[in-house]
Design a protein around this motif. Structure first.
Motif, PDB file in Angstrom:
ATOM      1  N   THR A  86       1.085  -0.993  -0.251  1.00  0.00           N
ATOM      2  CA  THR A  86      -0.446   0.127  -0.176  1.00  0.00           C
ATOM      3  C   THR A  86       1.043   1.267  -0.010  1.00  0.00           C
ATOM      4  O   THR A  86       2.206   1.665   0.486  1.00  0.00           O
ATOM      5  CB  THR A  86      -1.098   0.305   1.531  1.00  0.00           C
ATOM      6  OG1 THR A  86      -0.133   0.403   2.543  1.00  0.00           O
ATOM      7  CG2 THR A  86      -1.505  -1.241   1.015  1.00  0.00           C
ATOM      8  N   LYS A  87       0.688   2.427  -0.315  1.00  0.00           N
ATOM      9  CA  LYS A  87       1.258   3.778  -0.242  1.00  0.00           C
ATOM     10  C   LYS A  87       1.831   3.596   1.016  1.00  0.00           C
ATOM     11  O   LYS A  87       2.467   4.577   1.244  1.00  0.00           O
ATOM     12  CB  LYS A  87      -0.129   4.457  -1.308  1.00  0.00           C
ATOM     13  CG  LYS A  87       0.025   4.246  -2.248  1.00  0.00           C
ATOM     14  CD  LYS A  87      -0.453   5.884  -3.367  1.00  0.00           C
ATOM     15  CE  LYS A  87      -1.324   5.324  -4.801  1.00  0.00           C
ATOM     16  NZ  LYS A  87      -1.836   6.344  -5.092  1.00  0.00           N
ATOM     17  N   LYS A  88       0.860   4.336   1.918  1.00  0.00           N
ATOM     18  CA  LYS A  88       1.306   4.092   3.346  1.00  0.00           C
ATOM     19  C   LYS A  88       2.487   3.467   3.396  1.00  0.00           C
ATOM     20  O   LYS A  88       2.620   4.122   4.536  1.00  0.00           O
ATOM     21  CB  LYS A  88      -0.394   3.981   3.793  1.00  0.00           C
ATOM     22  CG  LYS A  88       0.034   3.998   5.436  1.00  0.00           C
ATOM     23  CD  LYS A  88      -1.196   4.138   6.446  1.00  0.00           C
ATOM     24  CE  LYS A  88      -0.559   3.899   7.915  1.00  0.00           C
ATOM     25  NZ  LYS A  88      -2.158   3.714   9.233  1.00  0.00           N
ATOM     26  N   ASP A  89       2.761   1.691   3.237  1.00  0.00           N
ATOM     27  CA  ASP A  89       3.339   1.052   3.659  1.00  0.00           C
ATOM     28  C   ASP A  89       4.599   1.593   3.097  1.00  0.00           C
ATOM     29  O   ASP A  89       5.676   1.608   3.555  1.00  0.00           O
ATOM     30  CB  ASP A  89       3.323  -0.424   3.953  1.00  0.00           C
ATOM     31  CG  ASP A  89       2.164  -0.908   4.541  1.00  0.00           C
ATOM     32  OD1 ASP A  89       1.620  -0.040   5.709  1.00  0.00           O
ATOM     33  OD2 ASP A  89       1.260  -2.216   4.366  1.00  0.00           O
ATOM     34  N   LEU A  90       4.342   1.472   1.915  1.00  0.00           N
ATOM     35  CA  LEU A  90       5.700   2.284   1.190  1.00  0.00           C
ATOM     36  C   LEU A  90       6.272   4.058   1.744  1.00  0.00           C
ATOM     37  O   LEU A  90       7.866   3.725   1.529  1.00  0.00           O
ATOM     38  CB  LEU A  90       5.866   1.977  -0.103  1.00  0.00           C
ATOM     39  CG  LEU A  90       6.262   2.252  -1.830  1.00  0.00           C
ATOM     40  CD1 LEU A  90       7.130   1.074  -0.841  1.00  0.00           C
ATOM     41  CD2 LEU A  90       5.835   2.016  -3.146  1.00  0.00           C
ATOM     42  N   ALA A  91       5.139   4.447   2.113  1.00  0.00           N
ATOM     43  CA  ALA A  91       5.791   5.934   2.531  1.00  0.00           C
ATOM     44  C   ALA A  91       6.370   5.428   3.730  1.00  0.00           C
ATOM     45  O   ALA A  91       7.401   6.458   3.719  1.00  0.00           O
ATOM     46  CB  ALA A  91       3.944   6.677   3.134  1.00  0.00           C
ATOM     47  N   GLY A  92       6.266   4.702   4.363  1.00  0.00           N
ATOM     48  CA  GLY A  92       7.270   4.429   5.808  1.00  0.00           C
ATOM     49  C   GLY A  92       8.937   4.576   5.258  1.00  0.00           C
ATOM     50  O   GLY A  92      10.067   4.629   4.907  1.00  0.00           O
ATOM     51  N   VAL A  93       8.713   3.705   3.819  1.00  0.00           N
ATOM     52  CA  VAL A  93       9.979   2.431   2.965  1.00  0.00           C
ATOM     53  C   VAL A  93      10.726   3.716   2.597  1.00  0.00           C
ATOM     54  O   VAL A  93      12.238   3.857   2.517  1.00  0.00           O
ATOM     55  CB  VAL A  93       9.405   1.327   2.882  1.00  0.00           C
ATOM     56  CG1 VAL A  93      11.101   1.185   2.715  1.00  0.00           C
ATOM     57  CG2 VAL A  93       8.863   0.130   3.743  1.00  0.00           C
ATOM     58  N   VAL A  94       9.887   4.894   2.200  1.00  0.00           N
ATOM     59  CA  VAL A  94      10.542   5.692   1.025  1.00  0.00           C
ATOM     60  C   VAL A  94      11.192   7.011   2.263  1.00  0.00           C
ATOM     61  O   VAL A  94      12.608   7.930   1.978  1.00  0.00           O
ATOM     62  CB  VAL A  94       9.774   6.192   0.416  1.00  0.00           C
ATOM     63  CG1 VAL A  94      10.184   7.362   0.067  1.00  0.00           C
ATOM     64  CG2 VAL A  94       9.274   5.077  -0.375  1.00  0.00           C
ATOM     65  N   ARG A  95      10.954   7.019   3.482  1.00  0.00           N
ATOM     66  CA  ARG A  95      10.932   7.736   4.216  1.00  0.00           C
ATOM     67  C   ARG A  95      12.684   7.555   4.867  1.00  0.00           C
ATOM     68  O   ARG A  95      13.891   8.013   5.100  1.00  0.00           O
ATOM     69  CB  ARG A  95      10.554   8.300   5.304  1.00  0.00           C
ATOM     70  CG  ARG A  95       9.383   9.198   4.992  1.00  0.00           C
ATOM     71  CD  ARG A  95       8.861   9.887   5.990  1.00  0.00           C
ATOM     72  NE  ARG A  95       8.012   8.809   7.082  1.00  0.00           N
ATOM     73  CZ  ARG A  95       6.409   7.757   6.681  1.00  0.00           C
ATOM     74  NH1 ARG A  95       5.939   8.955   6.085  1.00  0.00           N
ATOM     75  NH2 ARG A  95       6.395   6.658   7.290  1.00  0.00           N
ATOM     76  N   GLU A  96      12.611   6.467   4.956  1.00  0.00           N
ATOM     77  CA  GLU A  96      13.755   5.594   5.970  1.00  0.00           C
ATOM     78  C   GLU A  96      15.112   5.167   4.494  1.00  0.00           C
ATOM     79  O   GLU A  96      16.049   5.929   4.690  1.00  0.00           O
ATOM     80  CB  GLU A  96      13.354   4.173   6.296  1.00  0.00           C
ATOM     81  CG  GLU A  96      12.742   3.702   7.271  1.00  0.00           C
ATOM     82  CD  GLU A  96      14.107   4.339   8.202  1.00  0.00           C
ATOM     83  OE1 GLU A  96      14.916   3.946   8.802  1.00  0.00           O
ATOM     84  OE2 GLU A  96      13.372   5.882   8.615  1.00  0.00           O
ATOM     85  N   ALA A  97      14.575   5.329   3.316  1.00  0.00           N
ATOM     86  CA  ALA A  97      15.888   4.826   2.205  1.00  0.00           C
ATOM     87  C   ALA A  97      15.964   6.397   1.478  1.00  0.00           C
ATOM     88  O   ALA A  97      17.578   6.667   1.361  1.00  0.00           O
ATOM     89  CB  ALA A  97      14.433   4.597   0.788  1.00  0.00           C
ATOM     90  N   ARG A  98      15.596   7.736   1.927  1.00  0.00           N
ATOM     91  CA  ARG A  98      15.779   8.696   2.117  1.00  0.00           C
ATOM     92  C   ARG A  98      16.596   9.436   3.070  1.00  0.00           C
ATOM     93  O   ARG A  98      18.402  10.486   2.768  1.00  0.00           O
ATOM     94  CB  ARG A  98      14.575  10.005   1.628  1.00  0.00           C
ATOM     95  CG  ARG A  98      13.581  10.338   0.773  1.00  0.00           C
ATOM     96  CD  ARG A  98      13.164  10.868   0.399  1.00  0.00           C
ATOM     97  NE  ARG A  98      12.208  11.147  -0.586  1.00  0.00           N
ATOM     98  CZ  ARG A  98      10.510  11.324  -0.691  1.00  0.00           C
ATOM     99  NH1 ARG A  98      10.148  11.487   0.021  1.00  0.00           N
ATOM    100  NH2 ARG A  98      10.112  11.377  -1.965  1.00  0.00           N
ATOM    101  N   ALA A  99      16.626   8.899   3.633  1.00  0.00           N
ATOM    102  CA  ALA A  99      17.485   8.896   5.599  1.00  0.00           C
ATOM    103  C   ALA A  99      18.603   8.298   4.995  1.00  0.00           C
ATOM    104  O   ALA A  99      19.968   9.341   5.811  1.00  0.00           O
ATOM    105  CB  ALA A  99      16.496   8.786   6.307  1.00  0.00           C
ATOM    106  N   VAL A 100      18.887   6.841   5.008  1.00  0.00           N
ATOM    107  CA  VAL A 100      19.866   6.465   4.545  1.00  0.00           C
ATOM    108  C   VAL A 100      21.169   6.968   3.429  1.00  0.00           C
ATOM    109  O   VAL A 100      22.130   6.385   3.589  1.00  0.00           O
ATOM    110  CB  VAL A 100      19.796   4.776   4.132  1.00  0.00           C
ATOM    111  CG1 VAL A 100      19.056   4.202   2.727  1.00  0.00           C
ATOM    112  CG2 VAL A 100      20.864   4.022   5.116  1.00  0.00           C
ATOM    113  N   LEU A 101      20.076   7.024   1.986  1.00  0.00           N
ATOM    114  CA  LEU A 101      20.897   7.745   1.758  1.00  0.00           C
ATOM    115  C   LEU A 101      21.783   9.081   1.900  1.00  0.00           C
ATOM    116  O   LEU A 101      22.949   9.407   1.622  1.00  0.00           O
ATOM    117  CB  LEU A 101      20.469   8.268  -0.181  1.00  0.00           C
ATOM    118  CG  LEU A 101      19.649   7.527  -0.441  1.00  0.00           C
ATOM    119  CD1 LEU A 101      18.415   7.944  -1.389  1.00  0.00           C
ATOM    120  CD2 LEU A 101      20.728   6.506  -2.228  1.00  0.00           C
ATOM    121  N   LYS A 102      21.204   9.542   3.053  1.00  0.00           N
ATOM    122  CA  LYS A 102      22.252  10.872   3.100  1.00  0.00           C
ATOM    123  C   LYS A 102      23.664  10.193   4.003  1.00  0.00           C
ATOM    124  O   LYS A 102      24.361  11.261   3.936  1.00  0.00           O
ATOM    125  CB  LYS A 102      21.188  11.891   4.589  1.00  0.00           C
ATOM    126  CG  LYS A 102      19.141  12.524   3.246  1.00  0.00           C
ATOM    127  CD  LYS A 102      19.068  13.219   4.858  1.00  0.00           C
ATOM    128  CE  LYS A 102      17.859  13.583   4.150  1.00  0.00           C
ATOM    129  NZ  LYS A 102      16.890  14.675   5.154  1.00  0.00           N
TER     130      LYS A 102
END
Length: 351
Positions: free
Chosen positions: A321-337
């Motif tokens: 779901t978009k809701k579940d994927l949104a949390g993964v995307v937030r973590e993804a953006r953070a780890v790229l930093k």
């Protein structure tokens, strides 16, 4: 389990204490321990972990399942001592029967220790040195046996964030200035496992450690017992925290080989059978980085870097779901930093 694995909420636990609490971190490659702690600690900086490896507070050495782990210098005595008898058995059987050459493993261990106690050596150097003493055997197999038989530390700069280099090994006794004790406190190891992975069955403990005869050691600890839905007995420390089953579990990115996926015989508590079949369908046992949604394995992720850009691709195993994927995307953006702080970042979803 997620609570004890520090995956429900990031904690301010000191790095060494966290590594000890988790029972060590898989470290076949340099990066995974850094990402394992990034997913669990706050605040957290990769340079702090590098410093602890350099100053010998943490060491990289062969441990659980015969693979490289990052553990504290203080835990070497408990963990490597407990595992050494099993590693000795593996050294005898690591070579396939069709290619096995009977050699004196005690002599191999003695020669290896003398060779690596003076200065760090590469695996190739160790193998060539041993092949000169055992010409009937192959250098590669001899070096593998040597790493099982002789406690060695993989020394910096290998394992330091952003630094390359050929892996080199030196005798643990040289690096830490002390030898292993004559016997291991296996009950203490059982307790440590439960504090990181419990409640758990004896089969779970054995899958993590590869040690046998754990029932008698567990019996000496005054553990409490629970029964799961399948009627299996789960053991736990009396003061072990158990959170309600409906406790929210945030999305988390895990590195390759994270022990939360490897620490049990029964992995259904963190992955479905379908997810397990896809996760396990890898070549040579090289597991990819993964992500959790609501406490369960839901897919993999990977980062590809060019000169100017770092692209993290999320690949769910099934529809998310978009809701579940949104949390993964937030973590993804953070780890790229953390992984590529000076580059442009792109997060994309495959499929």
């Amino acid at each position: 389990m997620l609570e004890r694995q520090l995956l429900l909420e990031r904690t301010d636990m000191p790095i060494v204490a966290a590594v000890e609490h988790l029972g060590g971190l898989q470290a076949q490659a340099p990066v995974p321990p850094y990402l394992a702690l990034w997913s669990r600690l706050k605040p957290y900086g990769v340079d702090a972990l590098s410093k602890l490896i350099t100053d010998r507070s943490l060491v990289r050495m062969t441990l659980w399942r015969g693979t490289l782990h990052l553990i504290s210098a203080d835990d070497v005595h408990l963990m490597r001592t407990a595992l050494q008898p099993e590693l000795n058995k593996w050294a005898r059987n690591v070579v396939p029967p069709a290619h096995r050459v009977e050699i004196d493993l005690d002599e191999l261990a003695r020669i290896t220790h003398e060779y690596v106690e003076t200065e760090p050596r590469t695996v190739a150097e160790i193998g060539a040195h041993l092949e000169a003493h055992f010409p009937e055997a192959k250098a590669r197999e001899l070096s593998t046996q040597a790493q099982m038989l002789v406690p060695m530390v993989q020394v910096p700069p290998r394992g330091i964030w952003g630094v390359g280099g050929v892996p080199q090994n030196v005798a643990m006794s040289t690096w830490l200035g002390r030898d292993l004790p004559a016997s291991a406190d296996v009950p203490a190891l059982v307790e440590r496992y439960l504090r990181a992975f419990g409640p758990a069955t004896l089969a779970d403990m054995q899958a993590w450690s590869r040690l046998t005869g754990l029932k008698a050691h567990a019996a000496a600890l005054g553990l409490v017992e629970y029964e799961n839905e399948d009627g299996k007995v789960l053991l736990d420390v009396p003061d072990g925290k158990i959170v309600p089953a409906d406790t929210p579990a945030p999305a988390r990115l895990l590195p390759a080989f994270d022990n939360v996926l490897l620490g049990h015989a029964d992995r259904t508590r963190i992955m479905s059978e379908e997810a397990r079949s896809r996760w396990g369908a890898v070549r040579n046992g090289v597991f990819p980085p993964t992500f959790l949604v609501d406490g369960f394995l839901r897919g993999t992720w990977n980062v590809v870097e060019t000169r100017d850009t770092a692209t993290l691709t999320i690949e769910p195993y099934s529809r998310t779901t978009k809701k579940d994927l949104a949390g993964v995307v937030r973590e993804a953006r953070a780890v790229l930093k953390v992984m590529a702080p000076t580059k442009a970042h792109v997060v994309e979803t495959a499929g």
